[in-house]
Design a protein around this motif. Structure first.
Motif, short mmCIF file in Angstrom:
data_model
loop_
_atom_site.label_atom_id
_atom_site.label_comp_id
_atom_site.label_asym_id
_atom_site.label_seq_id
_atom_site.Cartn_x
_atom_site.Cartn_y
_atom_site.Cartn_z
N GLU A 159 -46.37 -52.32 -11.76
CA GLU A 159 -46.28 -52.60 -10.37
C GLU A 159 -44.63 -52.66 -10.21
OE1 GLU A 159 -47.99 -56.60 -9.67
OE2 GLU A 159 -49.95 -55.70 -10.33
N LEU A 160 -44.00 -53.12 -11.19
CA LEU A 160 -42.50 -53.06 -11.12
C LEU A 160 -42.20 -51.51 -11.19
CD1 LEU A 160 -41.40 -56.06 -13.60
CD2 LEU A 160 -40.99 -55.77 -11.00
N LEU A 161 -42.63 -50.68 -11.96
CA LEU A 161 -42.31 -49.10 -11.81
C LEU A 161 -42.43 -48.80 -10.38
CD1 LEU A 161 -41.69 -46.57 -13.29
CD2 LEU A 161 -44.11 -46.18 -13.31
N VAL A 162 -43.40 -49.11 -9.66
CA VAL A 162 -43.58 -48.72 -8.22
C VAL A 162 -42.52 -49.24 -7.41
CG1 VAL A 162 -45.05 -48.92 -6.19
CG2 VAL A 162 -46.14 -48.26 -8.19
N ILE A 163 -42.16 -50.59 -7.61
CA ILE A 163 -40.93 -50.96 -6.86
C ILE A 163 -39.66 -50.17 -7.35
CG2 ILE A 163 -39.64 -52.93 -6.48
CD1 ILE A 163 -42.12 -54.63 -7.08
N GLU A 164 -39.46 -50.01 -8.50
CA GLU A 164 -38.30 -49.29 -9.02
C GLU A 164 -38.12 -48.10 -8.61
OE1 GLU A 164 -35.64 -46.95 -11.80
OE2 GLU A 164 -38.18 -46.83 -11.67
N GLN A 165 -39.24 -47.18 -8.46
CA GLN A 165 -39.24 -45.82 -8.01
C GLN A 165 -39.26 -45.83 -6.14
OE1 GLN A 165 -39.61 -42.55 -9.71
NE2 GLN A 165 -38.43 -43.99 -11.06
N SER A 166 -39.22 -46.75 -5.69
CA SER A 166 -39.23 -46.77 -4.24
C SER A 166 -37.86 -46.60 -3.69
CB SER A 166 -39.77 -48.05 -3.59
OG SER A 166 -38.95 -49.04 -3.67
N THR A 167 -37.77 -45.84 -2.57
CA THR A 167 -36.27 -45.78 -1.87
C THR A 167 -35.85 -47.17 -1.34
OG1 THR A 167 -37.32 -44.70 0.20
CG2 THR A 167 -36.76 -43.40 -1.50
N GLN A 168 -36.86 -47.82 -0.94
CA GLN A 168 -36.61 -49.28 -0.17
C GLN A 168 -37.09 -50.33 -1.17
OE1 GLN A 168 -37.60 -48.90 3.88
NE2 GLN A 168 -37.07 -46.84 3.75
N PRO A 169 -36.70 -50.73 -2.39
CA PRO A 169 -37.39 -51.70 -3.06
C PRO A 169 -37.71 -53.04 -2.32
CG PRO A 169 -35.03 -51.40 -3.80
CD PRO A 169 -35.49 -50.31 -2.89
N GLU A 170 -36.67 -53.45 -1.50
CA GLU A 170 -36.80 -54.85 -0.96
C GLU A 170 -38.11 -54.62 -0.01
OE1 GLU A 170 -33.88 -57.83 1.44
OE2 GLU A 170 -33.01 -56.43 -0.03
N THR A 171 -38.61 -53.77 0.58
CA THR A 171 -39.64 -53.61 1.34
C THR A 171 -40.89 -54.02 0.58
OG1 THR A 171 -38.55 -52.12 3.14
CG2 THR A 171 -40.99 -52.26 2.88
N LEU A 172 -40.76 -53.31 -0.46
CA LEU A 172 -41.96 -53.47 -1.48
C LEU A 172 -42.08 -54.93 -2.11
CD1 LEU A 172 -42.16 -50.03 -3.18
CD2 LEU A 172 -44.14 -51.49 -2.22
N ILE A 173 -40.95 -55.40 -2.29
CA ILE A 173 -40.64 -56.82 -2.98
C ILE A 173 -41.39 -57.88 -1.90
CG2 ILE A 173 -39.40 -58.74 -3.70
CD1 ILE A 173 -37.36 -56.49 -4.78
N ASN A 174 -40.96 -57.75 -0.75
CA ASN A 174 -41.50 -58.76 0.36
C ASN A 174 -43.01 -58.64 0.41
OD1 ASN A 174 -38.91 -59.89 0.69
ND2 ASN A 174 -38.54 -58.18 2.10
N ALA A 175 -43.50 -57.43 0.36
CA ALA A 175 -45.27 -57.03 0.51
C ALA A 175 -45.79 -57.46 -0.95
CB ALA A 175 -44.85 -55.62 0.73
N TRP A 176 -45.10 -57.77 -1.84
CA TRP A 176 -45.67 -57.96 -3.34
C TRP A 176 -46.71 -59.23 -3.11
CZ3 TRP A 176 -42.71 -58.51 -8.54
CH2 TRP A 176 -43.54 -58.22 -9.82
N HIS A 177 -47.55 -58.91 -3.88
CA HIS A 177 -48.81 -60.27 -3.64
C HIS A 177 -48.09 -61.61 -4.06
CE1 HIS A 177 -48.73 -60.01 -8.07
NE2 HIS A 177 -49.22 -58.76 -8.04
N SER A 178 -48.35 -62.52 -3.57
CA SER A 178 -47.87 -63.90 -3.92
C SER A 178 -48.82 -64.62 -5.09
CB SER A 178 -48.28 -64.88 -2.68
OG SER A 178 -47.31 -64.69 -1.67
N SER A 179 -49.97 -64.05 -5.44
CA SER A 179 -50.92 -64.45 -6.38
C SER A 179 -51.19 -63.24 -7.32
CB SER A 179 -51.93 -65.06 -5.92
OG SER A 179 -52.86 -65.25 -6.95
N PRO A 180 -51.09 -63.26 -8.43
CA PRO A 180 -51.80 -62.02 -9.34
C PRO A 180 -53.25 -61.73 -9.06
CG PRO A 180 -50.25 -63.58 -10.69
CD PRO A 180 -50.68 -64.25 -9.22
#
Length: 342
Positions: A159-180
């Motif tokens: 999951e962190l790899l997907v965020i790290e590879q994105s061009t706008q990581p903050e967008t993905l962080i804000n969309a990341w699940h609140s619960s695993p």
């Protein structure tokens, strides 16, 4: 009072090294040995037991706040202290003292890092009640670290790899699940991403029936990659390494804290493994692809008897078309979430 600038935050790696070398305060001493925090009026000290202690200058505004003593954290407000920093400068003042009651190095480093972020988003001299809000958030995070892991470290790494590879990581962080345990790993409105990883040669992943049957107006991408455990010398990166890479590109403290909180909720008592387990970064990046869920082999609704529930199955995704390729009709530009993957 305005909040401290995010760029003013001291670097945790250097600060933690300084903390480890700091002379512990003994019972006989009337002062605390501390490190002055750059661009802040607060200090970091080390207790007789070797515990990290933050000394926070407050403005003492408003009514008093109750002290807190928990298994792993304690907070004492309005404490009169004499502090001596590494340069020999002495300060007598009133502080709130936040102590992590653990000798474990990984927890201490985590505590210093996350509480520094909280200090940055507070006013320079916060009121006790403002500080108490952050303390409650801190307690919630450390309570999560006492729980069993909710997901394998490989899944969190992917999951962190997907965020790290994105061009706008903050967008993905804000969309990341609140619960695993959330149904999908990333959700932004109707748009969703579910991350799957495997260590095998075949791109075969396990799905629940519900995962591949989102609501009628939803759009869903399946992120798929091959993740193999490796050593740090073989282009291996840990969860902590990926986090550090992302953090260098994300300036918003709230987003950084959100990452830390989700990691804590996910990994629980496996925290020490965040820095000690490595995965092959190059292979995972080379194999990272995104597929429209409609193309993923699944079980048709009509083949499921109404009395059968909780269905899971494995699907082979080899040969599917990556939605980022010219061959795919999928419109990546119609979504802020999906644009961040281009």
């Amino acid at each position: 009072m305005t909040n401290r600038r995010e760029t003013d935050m001291p670097q945790n790696s250097t600060l933690f090294s300084q903390f480890q070398l700091l002379q512990q305060t003994t019972e006989q001493e009337s002062h605390f040995n501390v490190i002055a925090l750059e661009n802040m009026s607060h200090k970091l000290g080390r207790s007789q037991e070797g515990f990290p202690k933050f000394f926070v200058r407050t403005n003492n505004a408003g009514s008093s706040v109750q002290n807190i003593v928990r298994e792993i954290l304690s907070v004492q407000y309005n404490a009169s202290c004499q502090l001596i920093d590494l340069q020999g400068n002495s300060e007598d003042n009133i502080f709130a003292i936040i102590t992590l009651r653990s000798p474990e190095a990984s927890l201490q480093s985590y505590f210093i890092d996350i509480f520094l972020m909280m200090l940055v988003r507070l006013p320079e001299f916060p009121a006790n009640r403002e500080l108490a809000v952050e303390v409650e958030n801190l307690i919630a995070i450390f309570n999560a670290l006492k729980n069993p892991p909710k997901k394998k470290i490989q899944g969190l790494w992917a999951e962190l790899l997907v965020i790290e590879q994105s061009t706008q990581p903050e967008t993905l962080i804000n969309a990341w699940h609140s619960s695993p345990s959330a149904k999908y790993d990333f959700t932004l409105g109707r748009d969703k991403i579910e991350v799957k990883s495997t260590s095998s040669e075949e791109r075969i992943h396990k799905f629940s029936f519900d995962q591949l049957h989102p609501s009628a107006n939803s759009r869903l991408l399946i992120a798929s990659t091959i993740v193999r455990e490796s050593g740090p010398a073989a282009d291996g990166l840990s969860v902590k390494d990926l986090y550090d890479r992302i953090r260098q590109r994300v300036t918003a403290i709230d987003s950084q804290l959100r990452m830390y909180t989700i990691i804590a909720e996910t990994i629980g008592t496996d925290l020490p493994r965040l820095e000690n387990v490595f995965f092959d970064y190059t292979t995972a990046v080379d194999y990272l692809e995104f597929y429209d869920y409609l193309t993923v082999p699944s079980i048709p609704d009509e083949n499921i008897p109404p009395v059968v529930t909780d269905i899971t199955f494995s699907s082979n995704l080899n040969g599917l078309v990556d939605v980022r390729s010219d061959e795919s009709p999928f419109d990546m530009n119609s979504s802020a979430l999906y644009r961040s993957l281009i």
